[in-house]
Enzyme design. Structure first.
Site, PDB file in Angstrom:
ATOM      1  N   TRP A 163      37.749  33.771  38.077  1.00 16.12           N
ATOM      2  CA  TRP A 163      37.966  32.731  37.065  1.00 16.12           C
ATOM      3  C   TRP A 163      39.290  31.994  37.212  1.00 16.12           C
ATOM      4  O   TRP A 163      39.556  31.048  36.483  1.00 16.12           O
ATOM      5  CB  TRP A 163      37.885  33.328  35.652  1.00 16.12           C
ATOM      6  CG  TRP A 163      38.647  34.614  35.475  1.00 16.12           C
ATOM      7  CD1 TRP A 163      38.106  35.871  35.435  1.00 16.12           C
ATOM      8  CD2 TRP A 163      40.057  34.794  35.327  1.00 16.12           C
ATOM      9  NE1 TRP A 163      39.097  36.822  35.285  1.00 16.12           N
ATOM     10  CE2 TRP A 163      40.309  36.175  35.217  1.00 16.12           C
ATOM     11  CE3 TRP A 163      41.156  33.926  35.285  1.00 16.12           C
ATOM     12  CZ2 TRP A 163      41.595  36.716  35.067  1.00 16.12           C
ATOM     13  CZ3 TRP A 163      42.435  34.459  35.138  1.00 16.12           C
ATOM     14  CH2 TRP A 163      42.639  35.832  35.030  1.00 16.12           C
ATOM     15  N   LYS A 187      27.963  32.313  42.461  1.00 17.09           N
ATOM     16  CA  LYS A 187      27.992  32.854  41.098  1.00 17.09           C
ATOM     17  C   LYS A 187      29.402  32.710  40.544  1.00 17.09           C
ATOM     18  O   LYS A 187      30.325  33.406  40.956  1.00 17.09           O
ATOM     19  CB  LYS A 187      27.592  34.331  41.053  1.00 17.09           C
ATOM     20  CG  LYS A 187      27.270  34.718  39.597  1.00 17.09           C
ATOM     21  CD  LYS A 187      27.427  36.176  39.265  1.00 17.09           C
ATOM     22  CE  LYS A 187      28.795  36.599  38.864  1.00 17.09           C
ATOM     23  NZ  LYS A 187      29.331  36.000  37.631  1.00 17.09           N
ATOM     24  N   SER A 241      38.573  41.256  41.590  1.00 16.89           N
ATOM     25  CA  SER A 241      39.356  42.492  41.487  1.00 16.89           C
ATOM     26  C   SER A 241      38.882  43.533  42.496  1.00 16.89           C
ATOM     27  O   SER A 241      37.718  43.528  42.929  1.00 16.89           O
ATOM     28  CB  SER A 241      39.204  43.060  40.079  1.00 16.89           C
ATOM     29  OG  SER A 241      37.850  43.386  39.856  1.00 16.89           O
ATOM     30  N   TYR A 251      26.862  48.289  46.640  1.00 18.82           N
ATOM     31  CA  TYR A 251      25.590  47.540  46.565  1.00 18.82           C
ATOM     32  C   TYR A 251      25.024  47.350  47.972  1.00 18.82           C
ATOM     33  O   TYR A 251      23.828  47.483  48.203  1.00 18.82           O
ATOM     34  CB  TYR A 251      25.804  46.150  45.956  1.00 18.82           C
ATOM     35  CG  TYR A 251      26.269  46.091  44.525  1.00 18.82           C
ATOM     36  CD1 TYR A 251      25.885  47.039  43.588  1.00 18.82           C
ATOM     37  CD2 TYR A 251      27.094  45.045  44.106  1.00 18.82           C
ATOM     38  CE1 TYR A 251      26.312  46.944  42.267  1.00 18.82           C
ATOM     39  CE2 TYR A 251      27.524  44.938  42.795  1.00 18.82           C
ATOM     40  CZ  TYR A 251      27.135  45.892  41.875  1.00 18.82           C
ATOM     41  OH  TYR A 251      27.562  45.793  40.584  1.00 18.82           O
ATOM     42  N   GLU A 263      38.061  39.487  49.043  1.00 21.56           N
ATOM     43  CA  GLU A 263      39.442  39.040  48.835  1.00 21.56           C
ATOM     44  C   GLU A 263      39.841  39.555  47.465  1.00 21.56           C
ATOM     45  O   GLU A 263      39.306  39.091  46.455  1.00 21.56           O
ATOM     46  CB  GLU A 263      39.541  37.510  48.856  1.00 21.56           C
ATOM     47  CG  GLU A 263      39.147  36.856  50.165  1.00 21.56           C
ATOM     48  CD  GLU A 263      40.118  37.126  51.287  1.00 21.56           C
ATOM     49  OE1 GLU A 263      41.199  37.691  51.042  1.00 21.56           O
ATOM     50  OE2 GLU A 263      39.781  36.781  52.433  1.00 21.56           O
ATOM     51  N   CYS A 264      40.747  40.516  47.430  1.00 22.13           N
ATOM     52  CA  CYS A 264      41.041  41.155  46.145  1.00 22.13           C
ATOM     53  C   CYS A 264      42.473  40.890  45.696  1.00 22.13           C
ATOM     54  O   CYS A 264      43.030  39.866  46.015  1.00 22.13           O
ATOM     55  CB  CYS A 264      40.698  42.633  46.233  1.00 22.13           C
ATOM     56  SG  CYS A 264      38.930  42.891  46.581  1.00 22.13           S
ATOM     57  N   CYS A 298      46.338  35.593  42.784  1.00 24.79           N
ATOM     58  CA  CYS A 298      46.288  36.832  43.566  1.00 24.79           C
ATOM     59  C   CYS A 298      47.534  37.035  44.407  1.00 24.79           C
ATOM     60  O   CYS A 298      47.969  38.152  44.614  1.00 24.79           O
ATOM     61  CB  CYS A 298      45.055  36.821  44.455  1.00 24.79           C
ATOM     62  SG  CYS A 298      44.950  35.353  45.478  1.00 24.79           S
ATOM     63  N   LYS A 348      46.280  43.077  27.957  1.00 21.03           N
ATOM     64  CA  LYS A 348      46.648  43.841  29.158  1.00 21.03           C
ATOM     65  C   LYS A 348      48.072  43.462  29.604  1.00 21.03           C
ATOM     66  O   LYS A 348      48.899  44.318  29.910  1.00 21.03           O
ATOM     67  CB  LYS A 348      45.631  43.556  30.278  1.00 21.03           C
ATOM     68  CG  LYS A 348      45.964  44.297  31.557  1.00 21.03           C
ATOM     69  CD  LYS A 348      45.120  43.854  32.742  1.00 21.03           C
ATOM     70  CE  LYS A 348      45.823  44.267  34.034  1.00 21.03           C
ATOM     71  NZ  LYS A 348      45.257  43.721  35.245  1.00 21.03           N
ATOM     72  N   GLU A 397      48.548  45.246  39.265  1.00 17.25           N
ATOM     73  CA  GLU A 397      48.509  43.786  39.270  1.00 17.25           C
ATOM     74  C   GLU A 397      48.498  43.312  37.822  1.00 17.25           C
ATOM     75  O   GLU A 397      47.573  43.628  37.075  1.00 17.25           O
ATOM     76  CB  GLU A 397      47.236  43.325  39.992  1.00 17.25           C
ATOM     77  CG  GLU A 397      47.189  41.835  40.174  1.00 17.25           C
ATOM     78  CD  GLU A 397      45.915  41.377  40.850  1.00 17.25           C
ATOM     79  OE1 GLU A 397      44.838  41.912  40.524  1.00 17.25           O
ATOM     80  OE2 GLU A 397      46.011  40.473  41.707  1.00 17.25           O
TER      81      GLU A 397
HETATM   82  P1  NAD Z   1      36.462  40.272  38.653  1.00 13.43           P
HETATM   83  O1  NAD Z   1      36.452  41.242  39.756  1.00 13.43           O
HETATM   84  O2  NAD Z   1      36.423  40.769  37.266  1.00 13.43           O
HETATM   85  O3  NAD Z   1      35.253  39.234  38.785  1.00 13.43           O
HETATM   86  C1  NAD Z   1      34.997  38.555  39.981  1.00 13.43           C
HETATM   87  C2  NAD Z   1      33.529  38.206  40.032  1.00 13.43           C
HETATM   88  O4  NAD Z   1      32.768  39.406  40.101  1.00 13.43           O
HETATM   89  C3  NAD Z   1      33.018  37.428  38.827  1.00 13.43           C
HETATM   90  O5  NAD Z   1      32.118  36.434  39.254  1.00 13.43           O
HETATM   91  C4  NAD Z   1      32.328  38.491  38.007  1.00 13.43           C
HETATM   92  O6  NAD Z   1      31.299  37.997  37.191  1.00 13.43           O
HETATM   93  C5  NAD Z   1      31.763  39.390  39.090  1.00 13.43           C
HETATM   94  N1  NAD Z   1      31.517  40.754  38.607  1.00 13.43           N
HETATM   95  C6  NAD Z   1      32.156  41.413  37.610  1.00 13.43           C
HETATM   96  N2  NAD Z   1      31.614  42.648  37.441  1.00 13.43           N
HETATM   97  C7  NAD Z   1      30.637  42.766  38.369  1.00 13.43           C
HETATM   98  C8  NAD Z   1      29.710  43.807  38.691  1.00 13.43           C
HETATM   99  N3  NAD Z   1      29.697  44.971  38.047  1.00 13.43           N
HETATM  100  N4  NAD Z   1      28.837  43.586  39.712  1.00 13.43           N
HETATM  101  C9  NAD Z   1      28.842  42.416  40.381  1.00 13.43           C
HETATM  102  N5  NAD Z   1      29.664  41.401  40.096  1.00 13.43           N
HETATM  103  C10 NAD Z   1      30.564  41.567  39.100  1.00 13.43           C
HETATM  104  O7  NAD Z   1      37.753  39.362  38.956  1.00 13.43           O
HETATM  105  P2  NAD Z   1      38.342  38.226  38.049  1.00 13.43           P
HETATM  106  O8  NAD Z   1      38.939  38.932  36.866  1.00 13.43           O
HETATM  107  O9  NAD Z   1      37.366  37.130  37.867  1.00 13.43           O
HETATM  108  O10 NAD Z   1      39.508  37.626  38.959  1.00 13.43           O
HETATM  109  C11 NAD Z   1      40.772  38.171  39.018  1.00 13.43           C
HETATM  110  C12 NAD Z   1      40.942  38.997  40.279  1.00 13.43           C
HETATM  111  O11 NAD Z   1      40.647  38.189  41.426  1.00 13.43           O
HETATM  112  C13 NAD Z   1      42.354  39.481  40.485  1.00 13.43           C
HETATM  113  O12 NAD Z   1      42.363  40.816  40.878  1.00 13.43           O
HETATM  114  C14 NAD Z   1      42.863  38.589  41.609  1.00 13.43           C
HETATM  115  O13 NAD Z   1      43.915  39.128  42.353  1.00 13.43           O
HETATM  116  C15 NAD Z   1      41.644  38.367  42.421  1.00 13.43           C
HETATM  117  N6  NAD Z   1      41.778  37.163  43.261  1.00 13.43           N
HETATM  118  C16 NAD Z   1      41.942  37.324  44.604  1.00 13.43           C
HETATM  119  C17 NAD Z   1      42.096  36.218  45.436  1.00 13.43           C
HETATM  120  C18 NAD Z   1      42.258  36.383  46.929  1.00 13.43           C
HETATM  121  O14 NAD Z   1      42.024  35.425  47.651  1.00 13.43           O
HETATM  122  N7  NAD Z   1      42.632  37.534  47.418  1.00 13.43           N
HETATM  123  C19 NAD Z   1      42.073  34.940  44.883  1.00 13.43           C
HETATM  124  C20 NAD Z   1      41.907  34.800  43.495  1.00 13.43           C
HETATM  125  C21 NAD Z   1      41.745  35.935  42.703  1.00 13.43           C
END
Ligand code: NAD
Length: 495
Positions: A163, A187, A241, A251, A263-264, A298, A348, A397
Site C-alpha cells: 500500500w 492484486k 512484509s 503457497y 521484495e520485503c 522499505c 504500531k 521495521e
Molecule cells: P503486506 O505484506 O501486509 O501486504 C502486501 C500484499 O500482500 C497486499 O496486497 C496484501 O493484501 C497481501 N496479503 C496480505 N496477507 C496475505 C495473505 N495471507 N496471503 C496472501 N496475500 C496476502 O505488506 P504491506 O503492509 O502492504 O506493505 C508494507 C511492507 O512492504 C513493508 O514491510 C515494506 O518494507 C514492504 N515493501 C518492500 C518494498 C521493496 O521493494 N523491498 C517496497 C515497498 C514496500
C-alpha cells in the site's frame, strides 16, 4: 492547473470493480470492503472483494490470452508501441491518478504528483524501450551443432502489491512482465485499490488485449491466498512484509512450485564517518531517507549510525531540517509528511516509540501523534537518541517517520552494526574518502549502497534485498526481465 485539490476530489468518481478479461466486473460473491482516507478516517468507497472464483476467472482469461498469442507472440517492437501509449495515457491522467493515490494512501499530493506518478510513467517507458533491444544468446557448441539459449515469457504472472506506493510498485512488476509478453494479474493491497483499478481502463485504451491485464482487488487472506495457491499462475512477484512473503513460499510449495520473487522490508542504516566536513547536505539526505513517504518506505534509512566525535554537531544540524518537514493535510501543497496508512499502523509506530523509551532511548524530537482533530493518523517526525542496536526500535521495521540514533567509535564497529540486522535492503554512507567509501560499500550486506546521498538508483539499476529483505530476483533494470522469463536451451544437431 488548479491546486484546490479538495474541490477536485469532491467531483471524483471511483472505479471500485475488478478488471477481468477487459471488463469491469463485481466480485462473484457480490461482497465489498471499505477503503478509507487515512487523513480523515472516513470511508472513500466500497471495493469489490475478490476471492477464489474471481481469481480463477482472471487466471482463465490470462491463460487464454497467453495461449492465443495476441500479446505473448506480438513482435517486441509492437508491444513497445502499446506500452509507450499506456505511459502517455497515464501521463495525460496524471492529476486524477495522483489524487486517487493521495486520497487512498494518505501521502502528500506533491509526492504523488512529483514522485509516484512520474516514476510510474518512466518505469513503463524504460522497460518498453528496452524490450526490442534484448538479444538471446548462443552457447559454445561443436561445429555441427547450433546451441541457442532463448528467453520466453513465463506465462501468467501475478503481482501482489503493497500500500505504500500502489502504482509505482505495480509499475515495477507490470512494466517488465508486460514488456516480456506475459499475461498479468495485479492484486492491490486492500488499503489502496483505487488507483490501480482506474489504471486498468487506461491499459485497455492503450491497446493491451483483453485478458492480458487484470486487476483483482481483495483481502490478502482471500484474493492474495487464492493467487498464491492457484495452479494456473506461473510466477508471483510480491512486494510487502516478510511475514506475508513467507506465506507465498509456502503457497508455492503447496501448489505448483510457481516462481516466487519477494521484495520485503528493511532496517537500513545511514552511516556518517567522522571525515565529513560539510554536514549540511548529509542532514538533508538523512531527513529525506527517513521522512519521505512518512517513513513508510522499505528502504527508509531508519538507523542513523554516526561517529561519536561528530554526533552532537550532526544532531544539532539535523533537528532544524526535521522541523521543516511539515506534517499536514495531504491535499495541501506545502505538506511533506501525510497520514500513516491506518489506525493499527499508527498504534504500531507509537508503540515502538514507547518501547524505545522503555528500553532506554530518549526522544529528542517529536515522538507524538499529530493532528488528532483531523480524524486521521499522523505522527510527528521523531528522533530517538541513546539507542542500542539490540533494542526493538533498532531491529523492527517501524515504517514511520522515526529515526534511531546509534553512535559508533570505529569503522569496524560501524560495519558490524550496519550488518547486525535480519534485513539487507539498502544502506547509505557519508564520507569524503574514496577508499573508505569503497571499503564500507563492499563490506555492507545489502542490495543497494548509496554513497554521499540517499538513493535507490534510477530505473536502470536493479533493486532487491539480501537476507530477509528479498528472495528470488530483482525489480528494476534489465535484471527484472529475468523474473518474468524462462530460459530455454535449444540444441540443434546439423545434418
Ligand atoms: P503486506 O505484506 O501486509 O501486504 C502486501 C500484499 O500482500 C497486499 O496486497 C496484501 O493484501 C497481501 N496479503 C496480505 N496477507 C496475505 C495473505 N495471507 N496471503 C496472501 N496475500 C496476502 O505488506 P504491506 O503492509 O502492504 O506493505 C508494507 C511492507 O512492504 C513493508 O514491510 C515494506 O518494507 C514492504 N515493501 C518492500 C518494498 C521493496 O521493494 N523491498 C517496497 C515497498 C514496500
Amino acid at each position: 492547473m488548479t491546486t484546490d485539490f479538495h474541490q477536485v476530489a469532491k467531483a471524483l468518481s471511483f472505479e471500485t470493480r475488478a478488471f477481468i478479461d477487459g471488463k469491469y466486473v463485481n466480485a462473484a460473491s457480490g461482497k465489498t470492503f471499505a477503503t478509507v482516507n487515512p487523513a480523515t478516517g472516513r470511508e472513500l468507497a466500497q471495493v469489490a472483494s475478490c476471492a477464489d472464483e474471481d481469481v480463477d476467472r482472471a487466471v482463465s482469461a490470462a491463460r487464454r490470452a497467453f495461449e492465443a498469442g495476441s500479446w505473448s507472440r506480438m513482435a517486441p517492437r509492437e508491444r513497445k508501441k502499446i506500452l509507450l501509449k499506456f505511459a502517455d495515457l497515464i501521463e495525460a491522467n496524471l492529476g486524477e491518478l495522483a489524487l486517487l493515490e493521495t486520497l487512498d494512501c494518505g501521502k502528500p499530493i506533491s509526492d504523488s504528483n512529483e514522485v509516484d506518478l512520474p516514476d510510474t510513467i518512466e518505469t513503463l517507458r524504460w522497460h518498453a524501450e528496452a524490450i526490442d533491444k534484448l538479444y538471446d544468446q548462443m552457447s559454445p557448441a561443436p561445429h555441427n551443432v547450433v546451441s541457442m539459449l532463448v528467453r520466453e515469457p513465463i506465462g501468467v504472472v501475478a503481482g501482489v502489491i503493497p500500500w505504500n506506493f500502489p502504482l509505482f510498485m505495480a509499475a515495477w512488476k507490470m512494466a517488465p512482465a508486460l514488456a516480456g509478453g506475459n499475461s498479468l494479474i495485479l492484486k492491490p493491497a486492500e488499503l489502496t485499490s483505487l488507483s490501480l483499478l482506474r489504471l486498468a481502463e487506461l491499459a485497455a485504451d492503450a491497446g493491451i488485449p483483453d485478458g492480458v491485464f487484470n486487476v483483482v482487488p481483495g483481502l490478502g487472506e482471500e484474493a492474495g491466498r487464492a493467487i498464491g495457491l492457484h495452479r494456473g499462475i506461473d510466477c508471483v512477484s510480491f512486494t510487502g512484509s516478510g511475514e506475508v512473503g513467507r506465506y507465498f513460499l509456502q503457497y508455492s510449495a503447496e501448489s505448483n512450485m510457481k516462481r516466487i520473487v519477494l521484495e520485503c522490508g528493511g532496517k537500513s542504516p545511514a552511516i556518517v564517518m567522522p571525515d565529513v566536513k560539510d554536514l549540511a547536505p548529509v542532514v538533508e539526505n538523512i531527513a529525506t531517507g527517513i521522512l519521505f513517504c512518512q517513513g513508510e518506505n522499505c528502504s527508509a534509512g531508519s538507523r542513523l549510525l554516526v561517529h561519536r566525535s561528530i554526533a552532537d554537531k550532526l544532531l544539532e544540524q539535523l533537528k532544524p531540517v526535521f522541523a521543516q518537514w511539515k506534517v499536514g493535510d495531504p491535499l495541501a501543497l506545502d505538506t511533506r509528511i501525510g497520514a500513516l496508512i491506518e489506525q493499527p499502523h499508527l498504534q504500531k509506530v507509537l508503540g515502538l516509540i514507547e518501547r524505545g523509551k522503555a528500553e532506554g532511548g530518549k526522544v529528542t524530537f517529536g515522538g507524538k501523534q499529530a493532528l488528532v482533530e483531523s480524524g486521521g493518523w499522523f505522527v510527528e517526525p521523531t528522533i530517538v537518541e541513546n539507542v542500542r542496536n539490540d533494542m526493538a526500535i533498532a531491529r523492527e521495521e517501524i515504517f514511520g517517520p522515526v529515526l534511531s540514533v546509534i553512535p559508533f567509535d570505529s569503522e569496524e564497529e560501524a560495519v558490524r552494526l550496519a550488518n547486525d540486522t535480519n534485513y539487507g535492503l539498502a544502506a547509505s554512507l557519508y564520507t569524503e574518502d574514496l577508499n573508505t567509501a569503497h571499503r564500507i560499500a563492499k563490506a555492507i550486506r545489502a542490495g543497494t549502497v548509496s554513497v554521499n546521498c540517499y538513493s535507490e538508483g534510477d530505473y536502470a539499476v536493479p533493486f532487491g534485498g539480501y537476507k530477509e529483505s528479498g528472495f528470488g530476483g530483482k525489480d528494476k533494470g534489465l535484471a527484472a526481465h529475468e523474473q518474468y522469463t524462462e530460459q530455454k536451451a535449444i540444441w540443434i544437431q546439423l545434418g
